[in-house]
Design an enzyme around this catalytic site. Structure first.
Site, short mmCIF file in Angstrom:
data_model
loop_
_atom_site.label_atom_id
_atom_site.label_comp_id
_atom_site.label_asym_id
_atom_site.label_seq_id
_atom_site.Cartn_x
_atom_site.Cartn_y
_atom_site.Cartn_z
N GLU A 295 -6.71 -10.02 5.24
CA GLU A 295 -5.98 -10.24 4.00
C GLU A 295 -5.53 -11.69 3.87
O GLU A 295 -5.17 -12.33 4.86
CB GLU A 295 -4.72 -9.36 3.96
CG GLU A 295 -5.03 -7.90 3.92
CD GLU A 295 -3.77 -7.05 3.91
OE1 GLU A 295 -3.80 -5.98 3.31
OE2 GLU A 295 -2.76 -7.47 4.52
N THR B 190 -4.33 -6.34 17.75
CA THR B 190 -4.49 -5.58 16.51
C THR B 190 -4.29 -6.49 15.30
O THR B 190 -5.03 -6.41 14.32
CB THR B 190 -3.47 -4.43 16.46
OG1 THR B 190 -3.64 -3.64 17.63
CG2 THR B 190 -3.67 -3.56 15.24
N ARG C 6 10.00 -13.14 11.21
CA ARG C 6 10.41 -12.96 9.81
C ARG C 6 10.57 -11.48 9.47
O ARG C 6 11.38 -11.13 8.59
CB ARG C 6 9.46 -13.69 8.86
CG ARG C 6 8.07 -13.12 8.62
CD ARG C 6 8.04 -12.02 7.57
NE ARG C 6 6.70 -11.76 7.08
CZ ARG C 6 6.19 -10.56 6.87
NH1 ARG C 6 6.87 -9.48 7.18
NH2 ARG C 6 4.96 -10.43 6.40
N ASP D 161 10.66 5.64 22.85
CA ASP D 161 9.23 5.50 22.56
C ASP D 161 8.52 6.63 23.29
O ASP D 161 8.93 7.01 24.39
CB ASP D 161 8.71 4.14 23.04
CG ASP D 161 7.38 3.77 22.41
OD1 ASP D 161 7.33 2.79 21.65
OD2 ASP D 161 6.37 4.47 22.65
N THR E 219 6.85 2.38 14.68
CA THR E 219 5.76 2.91 15.49
C THR E 219 4.44 2.46 14.87
O THR E 219 4.41 1.98 13.75
CB THR E 219 5.83 4.44 15.56
OG1 THR E 219 5.70 4.95 14.23
CG2 THR E 219 7.16 4.89 16.14
N GLY F 141 7.35 0.74 10.18
CA GLY F 141 5.98 1.06 10.57
C GLY F 141 5.08 1.59 9.46
O GLY F 141 3.86 1.52 9.57
N ASP G 218 3.26 0.80 6.73
CA ASP G 218 2.95 -0.47 6.09
C ASP G 218 1.51 -0.61 5.65
O ASP G 218 1.02 -1.70 5.41
CB ASP G 218 3.35 -1.63 6.98
CG ASP G 218 2.57 -1.63 8.29
OD1 ASP G 218 1.79 -0.70 8.51
OD2 ASP G 218 2.75 -2.56 9.08
N LYS H 152 -0.50 5.32 6.35
CA LYS H 152 0.37 5.16 7.51
C LYS H 152 1.83 5.28 7.08
O LYS H 152 2.36 4.41 6.39
CB LYS H 152 0.10 3.79 8.15
CG LYS H 152 0.93 3.49 9.38
CD LYS H 152 0.27 2.44 10.26
CE LYS H 152 1.21 1.93 11.33
NZ LYS H 152 1.73 0.59 11.09
#
Lengths: 348, 348
Positions: free
Chosen positions: A64, A92, A120, A169, A209, A233, A235, A239
């Site tokens: 992107e 990733t 950020r 986690d 996550t 997470g 995003d 998801k």
């Protein structure tokens, strides 16, 4: 051969130099200062040219470009997302960005943005919580203890004033890693065996996550009244992390609705479900938290202006912290009509 | 502190190194080889993800991102256009570009593209003329003797086989500069006092002037039958070079119609005026030149695939011609979950 003129040079902040910059300023302080830049830019939201991301999708992932401009500076981030990368020994997500002058089009900064995006993202979360979290919130549950976890914890300590993080986690090694990294921060760190245990007594719940799937990290019964949820997470399309029922009980705050409706938790809701834009809260047009019982939810997906703010911050640090090198990136012939001659003379 | 892993490094070709590369390969040969890459990519046109440019306009100019992908590689160019820059001591156009792997999203090349764009523009023009110019065309008129002029002349000598260029510019110093630069090329160079004089006896007419306005570099009476017109300068809204009557007498060939109708000479014509896509000519689906009397017109605006081809070419040269440096641009922690720890350990 003559040296390139100063005009043709672009400061470049490498990964190594970004780490030097973070360590010179201090991570907590740098996050807090980036949060100030992000807040400034949210407060002048209407000045920004807001373009949707330009995405190139493939079977393996997405690349992107995220451009934006405030009329004076122009910035864009290149970022990829490839879920299968980790198994093949690659990251990733990797990112870099450029800041340029609008009046002449010249780039003024090229920077790594993998680390900077982590900073950020945490800065934005904490800034938003400053407006939305219950007063004197002191304890945050952190569900998901991956790459973003410690940055979030530091940001909330510095900007919101929390004193305790409750980590969970499904990968206990990730929790141990985060607890170890947070040892010297002054935060009280509690490791928890379940998400249910982590949220106990927390006024702020951060979910961060990584699975690309419709997951349910939080179920409805786990969320009591009066909390602020910071959902990082969810995003990208497909998801999410929260059960739909939580969304229906919450007042939902977003960066840029056209993007969040595609990528955020609210992809689970009707396209006309009411959400509040954060810039309206920060400019005082609409209230943030309006009662102690209210559940507030920041449906975070990350927006181009936040990257712009972070690049602007980094550029402003380079005079005091010269952790950069100049790149000879722009051709600058003495006579602009004589590009060919410039090349030919370089051979002699 | 440990060194970044090889995976995290991106080869960078600076302006200086691009000049070294051009001089090592030789400009004429490099243009001809880039033309081959551009031809390969036009021949597999349908494999490409063709996105319109993403433009940020301001009063002073424009900043554009031009992305494309063939499913295996992804590329984009950053390019600005600021007509008033030259009077202020800046370049009107500067550019850089990135090539990345689609399968993992990692950049594999960052390159200056001011010089490279000049090469690929000339390469595209000559490639197109190979399909469209009259057989055994030996003489080209070059109207406009600015930064692109010599690259065009070399490209047509190398790819089309011209032996003579007839130069004209309203700025006689530009013509003298071009004549000087072309001295040692083996081309016969004729300087002409008018555009009318320049086109006399030419089978190919290249227009490459720079004003942002509806100009009339060529009028109808100046163009006889059987010529090929290579129109470079009409490349943004409001900027054209040819009288409309010439367009109506010509068979018009374009790169990507949706872009050319906005930016090219054909912005003067009805939006449904018939044009031919070059990739269809190169794949043999439709004829190029079909008679000796025909006027063919390449309405060149520059397309993202040509930049992609040029970046692909440069990347392929770097093993043999190592004119690059590695940039530490991508964060690569040993444990991807431990970005924070990587930063913290860099301080020790």
């Amino acid at each position: 051969m003559s040296k390139p003129s100063k005009l043709a040079l672009v400061p470049f902040v490498s990964v190594d130099n970004m780490m030097n910059l973070v360590n010179a300023i201090g991570p907590a302080r740098m996050i807090a200062e980036i949060a100030e830049y992000i807040e400034q830019d949210f407060k002048r939201w209407e000045q920004f040219d807001k373009t949707p991301r330009v995405a190139a999708h493939s079977d393996e992932g997405v690349i992107e470009l995220m451009p934006t401009s405030d009329g004076e500076s122009y910035g864009f981030k290149y970022v990829n997302g490839h879920p299968a990368n980790m198994a093949r020994g690659f990251q990733t997500v990797t990112a870099f960005g450029v800041l340029a002058r609008v009046d002449n089009g010249y780039p003024v900064l090229l920077s790594e943005m993998t680390i900077l995006t982590a900073l950020r993202t945490a800065a934005t979360s904490a800034l938003v919580a400053k407006y939305l979290a219950p007063e004197s919130a002191g304890t945050m549950a952190m569900i998901g203890n991956g790459a973003q976890c410690e940055f979030q914890a530091l940001a909330f300590q510095q900007v919101v004033g929390i004193h305790t993080v409750r980590l969970h986690d499904i990968d206990t090694e990730a929790t141990e890693k985060a607890a170890r990294n947070l040892q010297a921060t002054g935060l009280k760190v509690v490791t928890c065996a379940s998400a249910q245990e982590a949220v106990t007594g927390a006024q702020i719940i951060t979910t961060c996550t990584a699975d690309k799937q419709y997951a349910t990290i939080l179920t409805d019964n786990m969320v009591g009244s009066g909390v602020h949820i910071n959902a990082i997470g969810g995003d990208c399309p497909g998801k999410t992390e929260l059960h739909r029922d939580i969304l229906l009980r919450s007042d939902i705050f977003v960066e840029y609705p056209p993007q969040t409706r595609i990528e955020g938790e609210i992809q689970q809701l009707d396209p006309d479900h009411q959400v509040t834009e954060l810039w309206r809260v920060m400019t005082g047009q609409v209230p943030g938290r309006s009662s102690p019982e209210q559940i507030t939810l920041f449906d975070s997906v990350g927006f181009a202006t936040e990257d712009f703010s972070a690049l602007r911050y980094v550029r402003d640090q380079l005079e005091r912290y010269p952790h950069f090198v100049d790149l000879d990136m722009l051709a600058d012939p003495d006579d602009p009509r004589d590009l060919f001659g410039m090349v030919a003379r370089a051979a002699t």
